[in-house]
Design a protein around this motif. Structure first.
Motif, short mmCIF file in Angstrom:
data_model
loop_
_atom_site.label_atom_id
_atom_site.label_comp_id
_atom_site.label_asym_id
_atom_site.label_seq_id
_atom_site.Cartn_x
_atom_site.Cartn_y
_atom_site.Cartn_z
N THR A 114 -7.35 9.95 -3.83
CA THR A 114 -6.56 9.13 -2.90
C THR A 114 -7.46 8.08 -2.29
O THR A 114 -8.52 8.41 -1.73
CB THR A 114 -5.95 10.00 -1.79
N VAL A 115 -7.06 6.82 -2.38
CA VAL A 115 -7.82 5.74 -1.73
C VAL A 115 -6.88 4.99 -0.79
O VAL A 115 -5.70 4.80 -1.07
CB VAL A 115 -8.44 4.78 -2.77
N GLY A 116 -7.40 4.61 0.33
CA GLY A 116 -6.56 3.93 1.31
C GLY A 116 -7.43 3.15 2.27
O GLY A 116 -8.65 3.09 2.12
N GLY A 117 -6.82 2.61 3.25
CA GLY A 117 -5.41 2.72 3.57
C GLY A 117 -5.06 1.63 4.56
O GLY A 117 -5.75 0.64 4.73
N ARG A 119 -3.18 1.02 8.70
CA ARG A 119 -2.67 1.54 9.97
C ARG A 119 -1.94 0.39 10.66
O ARG A 119 -2.54 -0.34 11.45
CB ARG A 119 -3.79 2.10 10.85
N GLN A 120 -0.66 0.23 10.34
CA GLN A 120 0.12 -0.92 10.80
C GLN A 120 1.15 -0.46 11.83
O GLN A 120 2.21 0.07 11.47
CB GLN A 120 0.77 -1.61 9.59
N GLU A 121 0.85 -0.66 13.09
CA GLU A 121 1.71 -0.18 14.17
C GLU A 121 3.03 -0.95 14.22
O GLU A 121 3.07 -2.17 14.05
CB GLU A 121 1.00 -0.31 15.51
N GLY A 122 4.11 -0.21 14.44
CA GLY A 122 5.42 -0.81 14.58
C GLY A 122 6.03 -1.30 13.28
O GLY A 122 7.06 -1.97 13.29
N ASP A 123 5.42 -0.97 12.15
CA ASP A 123 5.88 -1.43 10.83
C ASP A 123 6.72 -0.34 10.18
O ASP A 123 6.21 0.74 9.88
CB ASP A 123 4.67 -1.77 9.96
N TRP A 124 8.00 -0.61 9.95
CA TRP A 124 8.92 0.38 9.39
C TRP A 124 9.07 0.27 7.88
O TRP A 124 9.85 1.01 7.28
CB TRP A 124 10.31 0.23 10.03
N ARG A 125 8.34 -0.60 7.23
CA ARG A 125 8.51 -0.80 5.78
C ARG A 125 8.07 0.44 5.00
O ARG A 125 6.99 0.98 5.23
CB ARG A 125 7.69 -1.99 5.30
N LEU A 126 8.92 0.85 4.06
CA LEU A 126 8.58 1.97 3.18
C LEU A 126 8.25 1.50 1.77
O LEU A 126 7.94 2.32 0.91
CB LEU A 126 9.75 2.97 3.15
N GLN A 127 8.32 0.21 1.55
CA GLN A 127 8.00 -0.33 0.24
C GLN A 127 6.50 -0.65 0.17
O GLN A 127 5.89 -1.02 1.17
CB GLN A 127 8.80 -1.61 -0.05
N GLY A 128 5.94 -0.52 -1.03
CA GLY A 128 4.56 -0.87 -1.22
C GLY A 128 4.34 -2.37 -1.07
O GLY A 128 5.22 -3.17 -1.39
N ASP A 129 3.18 -2.75 -0.57
CA ASP A 129 2.84 -4.15 -0.36
C ASP A 129 1.68 -4.51 -1.30
O ASP A 129 0.63 -3.88 -1.27
CB ASP A 129 2.43 -4.37 1.10
N GLU A 130 1.88 -5.54 -2.11
CA GLU A 130 0.88 -5.92 -3.11
C GLU A 130 -0.43 -6.35 -2.46
O GLU A 130 -1.52 -6.02 -2.94
CB GLU A 130 1.41 -7.05 -3.99
N GLU A 131 -0.34 -7.07 -1.33
CA GLU A 131 -1.56 -7.50 -0.64
C GLU A 131 -2.32 -6.31 -0.08
O GLU A 131 -3.56 -6.29 -0.10
CB GLU A 131 -1.21 -8.49 0.47
N ASP A 132 -1.58 -5.32 0.43
CA ASP A 132 -2.24 -4.10 0.91
C ASP A 132 -2.95 -3.39 -0.23
O ASP A 132 -4.07 -2.88 -0.08
CB ASP A 132 -1.22 -3.16 1.56
N ILE A 136 -6.90 -2.59 -0.30
CA ILE A 136 -7.39 -1.21 -0.41
C ILE A 136 -8.40 -1.09 -1.55
O ILE A 136 -9.49 -0.52 -1.39
CB ILE A 136 -6.22 -0.23 -0.61
N LEU A 137 -8.03 -1.62 -2.71
CA LEU A 137 -8.91 -1.53 -3.87
C LEU A 137 -10.22 -2.28 -3.63
O LEU A 137 -11.30 -1.81 -4.01
CB LEU A 137 -8.21 -2.07 -5.11
N LYS A 149 -13.31 0.75 -12.14
CA LYS A 149 -12.94 1.21 -13.48
C LYS A 149 -11.78 2.21 -13.45
O LYS A 149 -11.29 2.62 -14.51
CB LYS A 149 -14.14 1.87 -14.15
N ALA A 150 -11.37 2.62 -12.25
CA ALA A 150 -10.37 3.67 -12.13
C ALA A 150 -8.96 3.14 -12.42
O ALA A 150 -8.63 2.00 -12.08
CB ALA A 150 -10.40 4.29 -10.73
N LYS A 151 -8.15 3.98 -13.03
CA LYS A 151 -6.76 3.63 -13.32
C LYS A 151 -5.88 4.00 -12.13
O LYS A 151 -5.95 5.12 -11.62
CB LYS A 151 -6.30 4.39 -14.56
N VAL A 152 -5.06 3.06 -11.68
CA VAL A 152 -4.12 3.34 -10.58
C VAL A 152 -2.94 4.12 -11.14
O VAL A 152 -2.24 3.66 -12.04
CB VAL A 152 -3.64 2.03 -9.92
N LEU A 153 -2.72 5.32 -10.60
CA LEU A 153 -1.64 6.19 -11.07
C LEU A 153 -0.34 5.98 -10.30
O LEU A 153 0.75 6.01 -10.88
CB LEU A 153 -2.07 7.65 -10.96
#
Length: 220
Positions: A114-117, A119-132, A136-137, A149-153
């Motif tokens: 697991t790599v992250g991450g 901490r966005q206060e007040g953000d209700w979005r449940l969709q993934g964000d490409e910029e995030d 993270i990477l 070199k790691a594959k994103v699963l």
């Protein structure tokens, strides 16, 4: 950490190394539910819009609704802190790495890393964000270059149910002409697993207190 170990992290001047445990919640939570069922507990899945809907069925209500408490009991102090993480395939990583800001971390697990991450206060979005995802990477690869070199699963987003202070207390609520004890246990933020057993024991203590006092109320 030793000077030799710190050479792996040229942007850092201080570090700590220690041994701990990591809880795999995808396995842990089903185990908890199974334990609950074996003890005689029952699980129902339904949407509850108001505590009034439970007034005819229960004498005591334990509210562990997390962010749902904002609407269920009108708690304006609870708010979401959005977290986004990635699961990557990197079996060569055996040790966790966490930056001091708490927003950059690498946690090896049983089946993936697991790599992250975020901490966005007040953000209700449940969709993934490409910029995030890109951020993270990039941050995690600076800590551990081999991650490039790691594959994103997979990508995962969750909302931490935060509150200035976790709410563990009870109150009497008027429901359909009855005063019903409601024990609250929510607002743990990103420390739910860490605080769970302690606040659960406190909650059980409050339930027992209510059970002891209920016969006295009935006599009055």
């Amino acid at each position: 950490m030793t000077d030799r170990e710190l050479k792996r992290f040229p942007d850092h001047k201080f570090g700590q190394a220690f041994t701990t445990i990591k809880c795999e919640c995808l396995s842990y939570l089903p185990w908890l539910q199974k334990r609950f069922r074996k003890a005689g507990g029952q699980v129902q899945q339904r949407k509850v819009n108001s505590l009034q809907e439970l007034s005819d069925s229960y004498d005591i209500i334990v509210n562990c609704s997390g962010l749902g408490s904002k609407g269920l009991v009108g708690d304006t102090e609870v708010y979401p802190v959005r977290g986004q993480v990635l699961k990557v395939e990197a079996p060569w990583l055996q040790h966790f790495i966490r930056d001091g800001d708490g927003k950059t971390y690498i946690y090896p697990g049983m089946h993936s890393v697991t790599v992250g991450g975020t901490r966005q206060e007040g953000d209700w979005r449940l969709q993934g964000d490409e910029e995030d995802t890109k951020g993270i990477l990039a941050r995690c690869s600076r800590l551990e270059p081999s991650l490039s070199k790691a594959k994103v699963l997979s990508e995962w987003v969750g909302l931490r149910p935060c509150r200035r202070n976790p709410r563990v207390e009870w109150e009497l609520v008027q429901l359909q002409g009855r005063r019903v004890p409601v024990i609250h246990n929510y607002g743990h933020g990103g420390w739910g697993v860490t605080l769970a057993w302690g606040t659960a024991l406190d909650t059980v203590g409050l339930v027992r207190q209510c059970l002891q006092e209920m016969p006295l109320q009935a006599k009055l």
